[in-house]
Scaffold this motif. Structure first.
Motif, PDB file in Angstrom:
ATOM      1  N   LEU A 138       0.805  -1.223   0.000  1.00  0.00           N
ATOM      2  CA  LEU A 138       0.000   0.000   0.000  1.00  0.00           C
ATOM      3  C   LEU A 138       0.834   1.266   0.000  1.00  0.00           C
ATOM      4  O   LEU A 138       0.551   2.217  -0.746  1.00  0.00           O
ATOM      5  CB  LEU A 138      -0.921   0.024   1.222  1.00  0.00           C
ATOM      6  N   PHE A 139       1.858   1.301   0.849  1.00  0.00           N
ATOM      7  CA  PHE A 139       2.562   2.557   1.107  1.00  0.00           C
ATOM      8  C   PHE A 139       3.947   2.625   0.477  1.00  0.00           C
ATOM      9  O   PHE A 139       4.278   3.609  -0.184  1.00  0.00           O
ATOM     10  CB  PHE A 139       2.648   2.792   2.621  1.00  0.00           C
ATOM     11  N   ASP A 140       4.775   1.608   0.681  1.00  0.00           N
ATOM     12  CA  ASP A 140       6.131   1.657   0.130  1.00  0.00           C
ATOM     13  C   ASP A 140       6.115   1.648  -1.399  1.00  0.00           C
ATOM     14  O   ASP A 140       6.879   2.366  -2.040  1.00  0.00           O
ATOM     15  CB  ASP A 140       6.967   0.480   0.644  1.00  0.00           C
ATOM     16  N   GLU A 141       5.246   0.829  -1.983  1.00  0.00           N
ATOM     17  CA  GLU A 141       5.149   0.743  -3.439  1.00  0.00           C
ATOM     18  C   GLU A 141       3.976   1.559  -3.986  1.00  0.00           C
ATOM     19  O   GLU A 141       4.107   2.257  -4.980  1.00  0.00           O
ATOM     20  CB  GLU A 141       5.007  -0.723  -3.879  1.00  0.00           C
ATOM     21  N   GLY A 142       2.807   1.449  -3.336  1.00  0.00           N
ATOM     22  CA  GLY A 142       1.600   2.075  -3.865  1.00  0.00           C
ATOM     23  C   GLY A 142       1.423   3.540  -3.525  1.00  0.00           C
ATOM     24  O   GLY A 142       0.557   4.204  -4.108  1.00  0.00           O
ATOM     25  N   ALA A 143       2.213   4.066  -2.571  1.00  0.00           N
ATOM     26  CA  ALA A 143       2.132   5.479  -2.171  1.00  0.00           C
ATOM     27  C   ALA A 143       0.702   5.905  -1.860  1.00  0.00           C
ATOM     28  O   ALA A 143       0.273   7.006  -2.211  1.00  0.00           O
ATOM     29  CB  ALA A 143       2.743   6.383  -3.256  1.00  0.00           C
ATOM     30  N   LEU A 144      -0.053   5.042  -1.196  1.00  0.00           N
ATOM     31  CA  LEU A 144      -1.445   5.339  -0.867  1.00  0.00           C
ATOM     32  C   LEU A 144      -1.529   6.503   0.109  1.00  0.00           C
ATOM     33  O   LEU A 144      -0.749   6.598   1.054  1.00  0.00           O
ATOM     34  CB  LEU A 144      -2.106   4.100  -0.252  1.00  0.00           C
ATOM     35  N   GLY A 236      -3.174   6.517 -15.272  1.00  0.00           N
ATOM     36  CA  GLY A 236      -2.047   6.788 -14.391  1.00  0.00           C
ATOM     37  C   GLY A 236      -2.051   5.985 -13.107  1.00  0.00           C
ATOM     38  O   GLY A 236      -1.183   6.181 -12.259  1.00  0.00           O
ATOM     39  N   GLY A 237      -3.026   5.061 -12.940  1.00  0.00           N
ATOM     40  CA  GLY A 237      -3.116   4.264 -11.728  1.00  0.00           C
ATOM     41  C   GLY A 237      -2.030   3.201 -11.642  1.00  0.00           C
ATOM     42  O   GLY A 237      -1.207   3.033 -12.559  1.00  0.00           O
ATOM     43  N   MET A 238      -2.030   2.469 -10.540  1.00  0.00           N
ATOM     44  CA  MET A 238      -0.950   1.520 -10.276  1.00  0.00           C
ATOM     45  C   MET A 238      -1.478   0.198  -9.769  1.00  0.00           C
ATOM     46  O   MET A 238      -2.413   0.158  -8.942  1.00  0.00           O
ATOM     47  CB  MET A 238       0.021   2.109  -9.247  1.00  0.00           C
ATOM     48  N   LEU A 239      -0.918  -0.891 -10.254  1.00  0.00           N
ATOM     49  CA  LEU A 239      -1.213  -2.229  -9.754  1.00  0.00           C
ATOM     50  C   LEU A 239       0.018  -2.758  -9.034  1.00  0.00           C
ATOM     51  O   LEU A 239       1.099  -2.841  -9.619  1.00  0.00           O
ATOM     52  CB  LEU A 239      -1.614  -3.175 -10.884  1.00  0.00           C
ATOM     53  N   VAL A 240      -0.158  -3.103  -7.758  1.00  0.00           N
ATOM     54  CA  VAL A 240       0.920  -3.670  -6.952  1.00  0.00           C
ATOM     55  C   VAL A 240       0.551  -5.098  -6.607  1.00  0.00           C
ATOM     56  O   VAL A 240      -0.536  -5.368  -6.083  1.00  0.00           O
ATOM     57  CB  VAL A 240       1.137  -2.862  -5.660  1.00  0.00           C
ATOM     58  N   ALA A 241       1.436  -6.028  -6.900  1.00  0.00           N
ATOM     59  CA  ALA A 241       1.219  -7.436  -6.584  1.00  0.00           C
ATOM     60  C   ALA A 241       2.120  -7.845  -5.420  1.00  0.00           C
ATOM     61  O   ALA A 241       3.316  -7.533  -5.425  1.00  0.00           O
ATOM     62  CB  ALA A 241       1.505  -8.319  -7.799  1.00  0.00           C
ATOM     63  N   ILE A 242       1.524  -8.500  -4.421  1.00  0.00           N
ATOM     64  CA  ILE A 242       2.330  -9.051  -3.334  1.00  0.00           C
ATOM     65  C   ILE A 242       3.133 -10.224  -3.883  1.00  0.00           C
ATOM     66  O   ILE A 242       2.599 -11.096  -4.568  1.00  0.00           O
ATOM     67  CB  ILE A 242       1.435  -9.520  -2.172  1.00  0.00           C
ATOM     68  N   LEU A 243       4.408 -10.269  -3.588  1.00  0.00           N
ATOM     69  CA  LEU A 243       5.277 -11.354  -4.054  1.00  0.00           C
ATOM     70  C   LEU A 243       4.766 -12.690  -3.535  1.00  0.00           C
ATOM     71  O   LEU A 243       4.667 -12.902  -2.318  1.00  0.00           O
ATOM     72  CB  LEU A 243       6.704 -11.124  -3.569  1.00  0.00           C
ATOM     73  N   THR A 244       4.411 -13.608  -4.439  1.00  0.00           N
ATOM     74  CA  THR A 244       3.865 -14.908  -4.021  1.00  0.00           C
ATOM     75  C   THR A 244       4.908 -16.007  -3.994  1.00  0.00           C
ATOM     76  O   THR A 244       4.686 -17.046  -3.369  1.00  0.00           O
ATOM     77  CB  THR A 244       2.737 -15.349  -4.968  1.00  0.00           C
ATOM     78  N   LEU A 245       6.018 -15.835  -4.714  1.00  0.00           N
ATOM     79  CA  LEU A 245       7.071 -16.850  -4.832  1.00  0.00           C
ATOM     80  C   LEU A 245       6.629 -18.061  -5.640  1.00  0.00           C
ATOM     81  O   LEU A 245       7.349 -19.049  -5.733  1.00  0.00           O
ATOM     82  CB  LEU A 245       7.569 -17.320  -3.452  1.00  0.00           C
ATOM     83  N   GLU A 246       5.413 -18.002  -6.231  1.00  0.00           N
ATOM     84  CA  GLU A 246       4.975 -19.094  -7.094  1.00  0.00           C
ATOM     85  C   GLU A 246       5.800 -19.061  -8.379  1.00  0.00           C
ATOM     86  O   GLU A 246       6.053 -17.988  -8.937  1.00  0.00           O
ATOM     87  CB  GLU A 246       3.499 -18.954  -7.433  1.00  0.00           C
ATOM     88  N   PRO A 247       6.235 -20.226  -8.883  1.00  0.00           N
ATOM     89  CA  PRO A 247       7.027 -20.238 -10.111  1.00  0.00           C
ATOM     90  C   PRO A 247       6.280 -19.562 -11.259  1.00  0.00           C
ATOM     91  O   PRO A 247       5.114 -19.849 -11.523  1.00  0.00           O
ATOM     92  CB  PRO A 247       7.213 -21.737 -10.388  1.00  0.00           C
ATOM     93  N   GLY A 248       6.938 -18.612 -11.901  1.00  0.00           N
ATOM     94  CA  GLY A 248       6.350 -17.947 -13.052  1.00  0.00           C
ATOM     95  C   GLY A 248       5.382 -16.830 -12.731  1.00  0.00           C
ATOM     96  O   GLY A 248       4.877 -16.169 -13.650  1.00  0.00           O
ATOM     97  N   ASP A 249       5.099 -16.588 -11.447  1.00  0.00           N
ATOM     98  CA  ASP A 249       4.157 -15.528 -11.081  1.00  0.00           C
ATOM     99  C   ASP A 249       4.931 -14.233 -10.872  1.00  0.00           C
ATOM    100  O   ASP A 249       5.498 -14.004  -9.814  1.00  0.00           O
ATOM    101  CB  ASP A 249       3.382 -15.903  -9.818  1.00  0.00           C
TER     102      ASP A 249
END
Length: 330
Positions: A138-144, A236-249
């Protein structure tokens, strides 16, 4: 000390109860007598070798990223945590050390935080990794910030639940997706709009709520479960994905987003994590943020907890009672 160790990468059968030598705190470290250990998806992924790109595995290895307990001893340079102080933290297993599935764990002082008085040990152990991941997204990446609109995909998860609460505390308008059984729960956490991702039309319902699209999408699930996420963003919006560690994700289609003047990022909880966890602890102490519903299992049931997470079955956050007689199922 009693601990759960693994001597090789593999399935849940590699997790074995054993007696290991108690670690000793080095300079800048805190020796914590672990009362409870949180169990996270990253734990079983670490067990199966998915974290090999982040640190070198050394066996025997004790897993476990999250812990709550009391200070047993401190290393040189640590003079502000008296013996017996109740603390919670992310362990240093991400730095290749032993983690929290043990009666004692050495943790960096920079990651160690005093527990809020209104938390017991099981609840505290359920906080660090999911809360820190939500904060980073939310904050470090998304700057909410206040006044923005955010869609949290997977609000029924531990990460998603914290994200809903943090976004509300920040003054944002919050929409979320979850299963039908979690709709009332996410509304109680503060979601303005709750969408059943199984039966609802996410795009249609979201556009009625935010006609121009949202400022931020936080994807707490990954693995392609939100295939049209970029279409939900405003210009101009942003999509942030939480790192899942799933192969290929790797999260969203970063090249497609750039062509459309949209932004993307991948978030994960950073270490050392104490400064951010202190801010989260303050929100919890003030009664503005609450840990997820949880289930306490004995340390010997660690394989069961891993299997439940790996199969996507638990309805409650899984926590291990490392000290015998700790807590009760909640």
């Amino acid at each position: 000390m009693r601990a759960v160790m693994m001597e090789r990468i593999g399935g849940s059968e590699v997790l074995q109860l054993a007696e290991l030598e108690r670690p000793q705190p080095g300079p800048g470290e805190v020796l914590v007598r672990v009362v409870c250990a949180g169990v996270n998806p990253a734990d079983w992924k670490c067990r199966e070798g998915y974290l090999g790109g982040f640190f070198q595995y050394r066996f025997p290895l004790v897993l476990g990223f999250d812990l709550a307990g009391t200070v047993s001893a401190v290393g040189a340079g640590v003079d502000d945590l008296p013996t017996g102080t109740r603390v919670f933290a992310q362990s240093d297993v991400g730095a290749g050390k032993w983690g929290s599935y043990a009666e004692y764990a050495c943790v960096s002082r920079a990651s160690t935080v005093r527990m809020p008085d209104n938390l017991d040990f099981p609840a505290a152990a359920a906080v660090p990794t999911p809360a820190l991941a939500a904060w980073a997204g939310l904050f470090d990446e998304g700057a909410l910030r206040a006044g923005m609109t955010v869609l949290i995909h997977g609000g029924g998860s531990a990460v998603g639940g914290f994200a809903i609460q943090f976004a509300r505390c920040a003054g944002a308008r919050v929409a979320t997706t979850c299963g039908a059984d979690k709709l009332e729960h996410v509304r109680q956490l503060g979601a303005d709009l709750a969408i059943d991702y199984r039966s609802g039309e996410i795009g249609k319902e979201l556009r009625c709520w935010a006609p121009e699209g949202v400022d931020l999408v936080l994807d707490c699930i990954g693995s392609g479960s939100l295939p049209d996420g970029l279409d939900l963003l405003r210009q101009g919006g942003m999509l942030v994905a939480i790192l899942t560690l799933e192969p290929g994700d790797a999260g969203a289609d970063h090249e497609s987003a750039a062509r459309r003047c949209l932004r993307t990022a991948v978030a994960y909880s950073r270490m050392p994590s104490g400064a951010t966890l202190e801010r989260i602890a303050t929100l919890i102490a003030d009664g503005r943020v609450f840990p997820p519903p949880l289930e306490v299992l004995p340390l010997g049931d660690v394989a069961l907890a891993h299997e439940r997470l790996q199969q996507g079955k638990p309805c409650r956050k899984q926590v291990l009672a490392v000290a015998e007689g700790t807590g009760s199922p909640r």
